[in-house]
Design an enzyme around this catalytic site. Structure first.
Site, PDB file in Angstrom:
ATOM      1  N   ARG A  27       5.833 -10.411  -1.601  1.00 18.98           N
ATOM      2  CA  ARG A  27       4.870 -11.524  -1.568  1.00 18.98           C
ATOM      3  C   ARG A  27       5.310 -12.654  -0.640  1.00 18.98           C
ATOM      4  O   ARG A  27       5.028 -13.824  -0.915  1.00 18.98           O
ATOM      5  CB  ARG A  27       4.635 -12.092  -2.974  1.00 18.98           C
ATOM      6  N   ARG A  31       0.906 -17.825  -1.764  1.00 18.05           N
ATOM      7  CA  ARG A  31       0.495 -19.184  -2.134  1.00 18.05           C
ATOM      8  C   ARG A  31       1.580 -20.236  -2.120  1.00 18.05           C
ATOM      9  O   ARG A  31       1.290 -21.425  -2.148  1.00 18.05           O
ATOM     10  CB  ARG A  31      -0.168 -19.159  -3.521  1.00 18.05           C
ATOM     11  N   ARG A  40      -6.495 -19.414   3.455  1.00 17.72           N
ATOM     12  CA  ARG A  40      -7.329 -18.876   2.380  1.00 17.72           C
ATOM     13  C   ARG A  40      -8.502 -19.801   2.078  1.00 17.72           C
ATOM     14  O   ARG A  40      -9.626 -19.349   1.873  1.00 17.72           O
ATOM     15  CB  ARG A  40      -6.510 -18.642   1.117  1.00 17.72           C
ATOM     16  N   ASP A  77      -3.904  -5.792  -0.485  1.00 11.35           N
ATOM     17  CA  ASP A  77      -3.663  -5.716  -1.924  1.00 11.35           C
ATOM     18  C   ASP A  77      -3.699  -4.258  -2.369  1.00 11.35           C
ATOM     19  O   ASP A  77      -4.337  -3.425  -1.728  1.00 11.35           O
ATOM     20  CB  ASP A  77      -4.712  -6.521  -2.704  1.00 11.35           C
ATOM     21  N   TYR A 154      -5.564  -1.239 -13.826  1.00 10.67           N
ATOM     22  CA  TYR A 154      -6.626  -2.198 -13.474  1.00 10.67           C
ATOM     23  C   TYR A 154      -7.999  -1.523 -13.506  1.00 10.67           C
ATOM     24  O   TYR A 154      -8.988  -2.121 -13.916  1.00 10.67           O
ATOM     25  CB  TYR A 154      -6.361  -2.806 -12.089  1.00 10.67           C
TER      26      TYR A 154
HETATM   27  O1  CP3 Z   1       4.030  -8.879  -0.400  1.00  8.34           O
HETATM   28  C1  CP3 Z   1       3.196  -9.348   0.405  1.00  8.34           C
HETATM   29  O2  CP3 Z   1       3.360 -10.442   0.980  1.00  8.34           O
HETATM   30  C2  CP3 Z   1       1.989  -8.497   0.773  1.00  8.34           C
HETATM   31  C3  CP3 Z   1       0.785  -8.724   0.085  1.00  8.34           C
HETATM   32  C4  CP3 Z   1       0.564  -8.263  -1.339  1.00  8.34           C
HETATM   33  C5  CP3 Z   1      -0.385  -8.895  -2.171  1.00  8.34           C
HETATM   34  N1  CP3 Z   1      -0.491  -8.183  -3.336  1.00  8.34           N
HETATM   35  C6  CP3 Z   1      -1.163 -10.094  -1.805  1.00  8.34           C
HETATM   36  C7  CP3 Z   1      -1.790 -10.863  -2.874  1.00  8.34           C
HETATM   37  C8  CP3 Z   1       1.088  -7.185  -2.060  1.00  8.34           C
HETATM   38  C9  CP3 Z   1       2.183  -6.207  -1.663  1.00  8.34           C
HETATM   39  C10 CP3 Z   1       0.399  -7.137  -3.313  1.00  8.34           C
HETATM   40  C11 CP3 Z   1       0.649  -6.104  -4.337  1.00  8.34           C
HETATM   41  C12 CP3 Z   1       0.024  -6.217  -5.660  1.00  8.34           C
HETATM   42  N2  CP3 Z   1      -1.229  -6.672  -5.958  1.00  8.34           N
HETATM   43  C13 CP3 Z   1       0.599  -5.740  -6.852  1.00  8.34           C
HETATM   44  C14 CP3 Z   1       1.934  -5.038  -6.968  1.00  8.34           C
HETATM   45  C15 CP3 Z   1       3.076  -5.935  -6.820  1.00  8.34           C
HETATM   46  C16 CP3 Z   1       3.250  -6.953  -7.883  1.00  8.34           C
HETATM   47  O3  CP3 Z   1       3.285  -8.131  -7.530  1.00  8.34           O
HETATM   48  O4  CP3 Z   1       3.404  -6.555  -9.039  1.00  8.34           O
HETATM   49  C17 CP3 Z   1      -0.308  -5.977  -7.901  1.00  8.34           C
HETATM   50  C18 CP3 Z   1      -0.096  -5.663  -9.365  1.00  8.34           C
HETATM   51  C19 CP3 Z   1      -1.463  -6.549  -7.321  1.00  8.34           C
HETATM   52  C20 CP3 Z   1      -2.739  -6.912  -8.007  1.00  8.34           C
HETATM   53  C21 CP3 Z   1      -3.009  -8.345  -7.838  1.00  8.34           C
HETATM   54  N3  CP3 Z   1      -3.438  -8.936  -6.675  1.00  8.34           N
HETATM   55  C22 CP3 Z   1      -2.884  -9.351  -8.817  1.00  8.34           C
HETATM   56  C23 CP3 Z   1      -2.427  -9.118 -10.250  1.00  8.34           C
HETATM   57  C24 CP3 Z   1      -3.243 -10.546  -8.194  1.00  8.34           C
HETATM   58  C25 CP3 Z   1      -3.337 -11.890  -8.821  1.00  8.34           C
HETATM   59  C26 CP3 Z   1      -1.964 -12.353  -9.128  1.00  8.34           C
HETATM   60  C27 CP3 Z   1      -1.753 -13.765  -8.723  1.00  8.34           C
HETATM   61  O5  CP3 Z   1      -0.636 -14.050  -8.290  1.00  8.34           O
HETATM   62  O6  CP3 Z   1      -2.717 -14.567  -8.852  1.00  8.34           O
HETATM   63  C28 CP3 Z   1      -3.549 -10.276  -6.853  1.00  8.34           C
HETATM   64  C29 CP3 Z   1      -3.940 -11.246  -5.824  1.00  8.34           C
HETATM   65  C30 CP3 Z   1      -3.023 -11.395  -4.659  1.00  8.34           C
HETATM   66  N4  CP3 Z   1      -2.539 -10.363  -3.912  1.00  8.34           N
HETATM   67  C31 CP3 Z   1      -2.574 -12.610  -4.093  1.00  8.34           C
HETATM   68  C32 CP3 Z   1      -1.811 -12.277  -2.960  1.00  8.34           C
HETATM   69  C33 CP3 Z   1      -1.155 -13.222  -1.984  1.00  8.34           C
HETATM   70  C34 CP3 Z   1      -2.918 -14.002  -4.593  1.00  8.34           C
HETATM   71  C35 CP3 Z   1      -4.334 -14.245  -4.170  1.00  8.34           C
HETATM   72  C36 CP3 Z   1      -4.588 -15.664  -3.868  1.00  8.34           C
HETATM   73  O7  CP3 Z   1      -4.392 -16.068  -2.702  1.00  8.34           O
HETATM   74  O8  CP3 Z   1      -5.005 -16.368  -4.797  1.00  8.34           O
END
Ligand code: CP3
Length: 354
Positions: A27, A31, A40, A77, A154
């Site tokens: 990540r 954010r 964003r 994602d 999910y």
């Molecule tokens: O690592 C990176 O920088 C690459 C981008 C990346 C994102 N999601 C961007 C993202 C990666 C590799 C993921 C993987 C992901 N997504 C996982 C597996 C890894 C982990 O963290 O467990 C999972 C379970 C998801 C599903 C997902 N996407 C969730 C549960 C959420 C919300 C969580 C939160 O932090 O609010 C997302 C959204 C998401 N994916 C964001 C980002 C940067 C936040 C979105 C935003 O900008 O509000």
């Protein structure tokens, strides 16, 4: 394609000698960075950034401008895959991901089909090509997908879940229905990752965030077996270089022994298992990635440096370690604290490589 100028990450994943331990952060685009929040906000929402190759490229590059990281990771994602299968992914602010059409019955699961990956997910492969052009060989680009079980939670629960009641009921009452779900997602994910590799991804990671929520035997049948199927189907070569595969099951613990039997190159380790123990479990068969507790980044630069020192010491001498957190960086972290982590890895890690 331009020559890769920094291959320390790819070399470490293949357990080849390096002069220092490479570092990237799960990540790393996200954010905690004000410049990410700005992009964003301008795009409107998270999926609009993912669907726009120029914006996805911009936020992928942001952490590389601030820190000396050894890899970039595609901005996307894991839930793009079920979205492409027709489930209707959306994000409600502050609530995480949701699906308009979750698949909660045996009939709904049996009627799932592998989508046209090139057509439905073309925006991801466009982003990969755009990022590779922009990177110009600076560091390698990581592609990724979720594990079928993690993505499946999910799809079946309809969003984030703490207890996974629906998918756990399937595992216990209708395991062959869950096998089918794992198969369809695994087949789709294999095509998806191969298309990322064709477009230029130089390593791939499979995120198995929730597999370890299963009983050990269920983990092997559903999560591990479906990841193994994906790995067997992957193109392992890009431009004459091996494309390393990283599996990250959060909370795997002793299951790392089983994961090391899959034909992957590296395993992610979270902070609940020490790298010293993990190295013992896998017996140096694969490289290890991790595993500083992300909570450490809330502390002072001195505490962060000590955390880095302890993590490097726990892995010990020799190749095969990629420095990372044990899970993603959280939105509340001061960006300067990540700088302290990266600098400490650069300063302290050469001592572990002769
Ligand atoms: O690592 C990176 O920088 C690459 C981008 C990346 C994102 N999601 C961007 C993202 C990666 C590799 C993921 C993987 C992901 N997504 C996982 C597996 C890894 C982990 O963290 O467990 C999972 C379970 C998801 C599903 C997902 N996407 C969730 C549960 C959420 C919300 C969580 C939160 O932090 O609010 C997302 C959204 C998401 N994916 C964001 C980002 C940067 C936040 C979105 C935003 O900008 O509000």
């Amino acid at each position: 394609m331009s020559e890769l100028k920094n291959d320390v990450f790819l070399r470490a994943l293949l357990r080849q000698p390096v002069s220092r331990t490479p570092v990237w952060i799960m990540r790393q685009a996200g954010r905690y960075l004000p410049e990410y929040r700005e992009v964003r906000a301008q795009a409107g929402d998270f999926m609009s950034v993912c669907r726009n190759p120029e914006l996805a490229c911009e936020v992928t590059m942001q952490p590389l401008r601030r820190y000396e990281l050894d890899a970039a990771i595609l901005f996307s994602d894991i839930l793009t895959v079920p979205d492409a299968m027709g489930l209707g992914l959306y994000f409600e602010t502050g609530e995480g991901p949701k699906f308009e059409r979750p698949v909660q019955t045996a009939d709904a699961i049996r009627s799932l089909r592998v989508p046209n990956v090139e057509k439905q997910l073309g925006y991801v492969f466009d982003a990969v090509r755009t990022i590779r052009r922009e990177l110009d060989g600076k560091v390698p680009l990581i592609g990724f997908a979720g594990s079928p079980f993690t993505v499946g939670t999910y799809m079946v629960e309809g969003g984030s879940s703490r207890e996974f009641p629906t998918i756990k009921r399937l595992a216990k009452e209708a395991p062959e229905v869950l096998d089918h779900l794992m198969d369809v997602v695994a087949e789709t994910t294999t095509e998806y990752l191969n298309a990322q590799i064709d477009a230029g991804a130089q390593a791939v990671q499979i995120f198995d965030t929730w597999g370890a929520a299963l009983e050990a035997d269920e983990f092997r049948r559903f999560s591990l077996a479906s990841m193994q199927k994906i790995v067997e189907g992957l193109t392992r070569d890009n431009d004459g270089r091996k494309v390393p595969v990283i599996l990250f099951t959060k909370g795997a613990g002793r299951l790392l022994r089983d994961l090391a039997q899959v034909d992957c190159d590296a395993l992610g380790v979270d902070w609940t298992t020490s790298l010293a123990d993990a190295r013992g479990y896998v017996n140096d068969k694969v490289a290890l990635q991790g595993n500083l507790d992300p909570a450490t980044l809330r502390e002072s630069p001195e505490v962060i440096r000590k955390g880095v020192a302890d993590t490097l010491a726990s892995y010990g001498d020799g190749p095969g370690h990629v420095f990372n957190l044990g899970h993603g960086i959280t939105p509340d972290i001061d960006p300067d604290h990540l700088g302290a982590l990266v600098d400490a890895v650069h300063e302290l890690s050469p001592a572990y490589h002769s």
